[in-house]
Design an enzyme around this catalytic site. Structure first.
Site, PDB file in Angstrom:
ATOM      1  CB  CYS A  12     -29.052  11.034 -44.740  1.00 33.48           C
ATOM      2  SG  CYS A  12     -29.009   9.684 -43.553  1.00 33.48           S
ATOM      3  CB  CYS A  38     -28.129  11.897 -41.279  1.00 36.19           C
ATOM      4  SG  CYS A  38     -27.237  10.726 -42.325  1.00 36.19           S
TER       5      CYS A  38
END
Length: 290
Positions: free
Chosen positions: A37, A40
């Site tokens: 991700c 993230c």
């Protein structure tokens, strides 16, 4: 794992202890993330920065969703990144998706106690003032510190001597340096002594304008070049002074029994081994010698 105790990884096995139980003492921010991700990874350093600045008033737990599917299912995490704030055993706030630092702080503000301001030692403040050229303020702060302490620290005495020297109280500066005992602050003491030496020398030398005129008329005037370097050092114009001293050393290393070389080493002491000018000019001096 983080180097700070305020930031840690949380797993299925320890989630109740590390997050739920801890949240009864301090709010715990839980970052649900995954290695694939990209948002993230963009959010992580912001969360870490904020957590560190709270200095223990906020804990940050990181849950790798690829490794901890049971925790993900338990809290119904549907998108990444998701950040949840736990307090008194319950989720009280949070957000999904990457957020700017300002939004993170705004979300935390109602729930997390602002950490007490870090106290800055008077000596550190005086050092900062001196570095900014606020010599008088640094001297006044140190004088106040001495009035409160029976035995001033060597570092404080050395800095005070440098303040005295900068405003021309050279004899007082010398007496202060002579009062410094021990070898613990050897390099700082050498730097202060070097500064004092340059200021004493400069007081007896011709003015900068006169020296520049002499050099304009005769670029090979070694004495004028050396004296100009000393005047520049007295004014903390370190780079042009180093350039002049190196130039003098390269063309006449025997001038005044190697005075240019000796003075270069004094300047290195004054600035300290980690200074970028010292690193560069020490290398140039080495190349000139060998």
């Amino acid at each position: 794992m983080s180097a700070t105790p305020y930031i840690f990884d949380a797993s299925t096995l320890d989630f109740d202890q590390s997050v739920i139980q801890n949240s009864f003492h301090k709010p715990v921010l839980v970052d649900f993330w995954a290695d694939w991700c990209a948002p993230c990874k963009a959010l992580m350093p912001l969360l870490a920065k904020v957590a560190e600045e709270y200095r223990g008033e906020l804990l940050l737990a990181k849950v790798n969703c690829d490794l901890e599917p049971d925790v993900v299912a338990r809290f119904g995490i549907r998108s990444l990144p998701t950040v949840v704030l736990f307090k008194d055993g319950q989720p009280v706030d949070g957000f999904a998706g990457a957020q700017p630092e300002s939004a993170i702080r705004a979300m935390l503000a109602p729930h997390v106690q602002t950490p007490p301001a870090e106290e800055v030692a008077p000596l550190e403040t005086a050092q900062a003032l001196f570095s900014e050229g606020r010599i008088g303020e640094a001297e006044a702060l140190l004088a106040q510190l001495f009035a409160e302490e029976a035995e001033p620290a060597p570092a404080a005495l050395i800095l005070y001597a440098r303040c005295l020297a900068e405003r021309g109280a050279l004899d007082d500066a010398q007496r202060t340096l002579d009062a410094v005992k021990g070898d613990e602050h050897k390099s700082a003491l050498a730097a202060a002594r070097a500064q004092l030496t340059f200021l004493r020398q400069a007081a007896d030398l011709p003015e900068v304008a006169e020296l520049k005129t002499r050099l304009a008329q005769n670029a090979d005037d070694d004495e004028a070049l050396y004296q100009l370097a000393v005047q520049q050092l007295a004014r903390q114009l370190h780079e042009p002074a180093l350039e002049a001293l190196l130039k003098l050393f390269m063309r006449n290393r025997g001038y005044a029994d190697g005075l240019a070389h000796k003075t270069l080493l004094q300047v290195f002491d004054l600035l300290g081994n980690d200074h970028s000018l010292v690193t560069g000019y020490r290398r140039k001096l080495y190349q000139a010698i060998y």
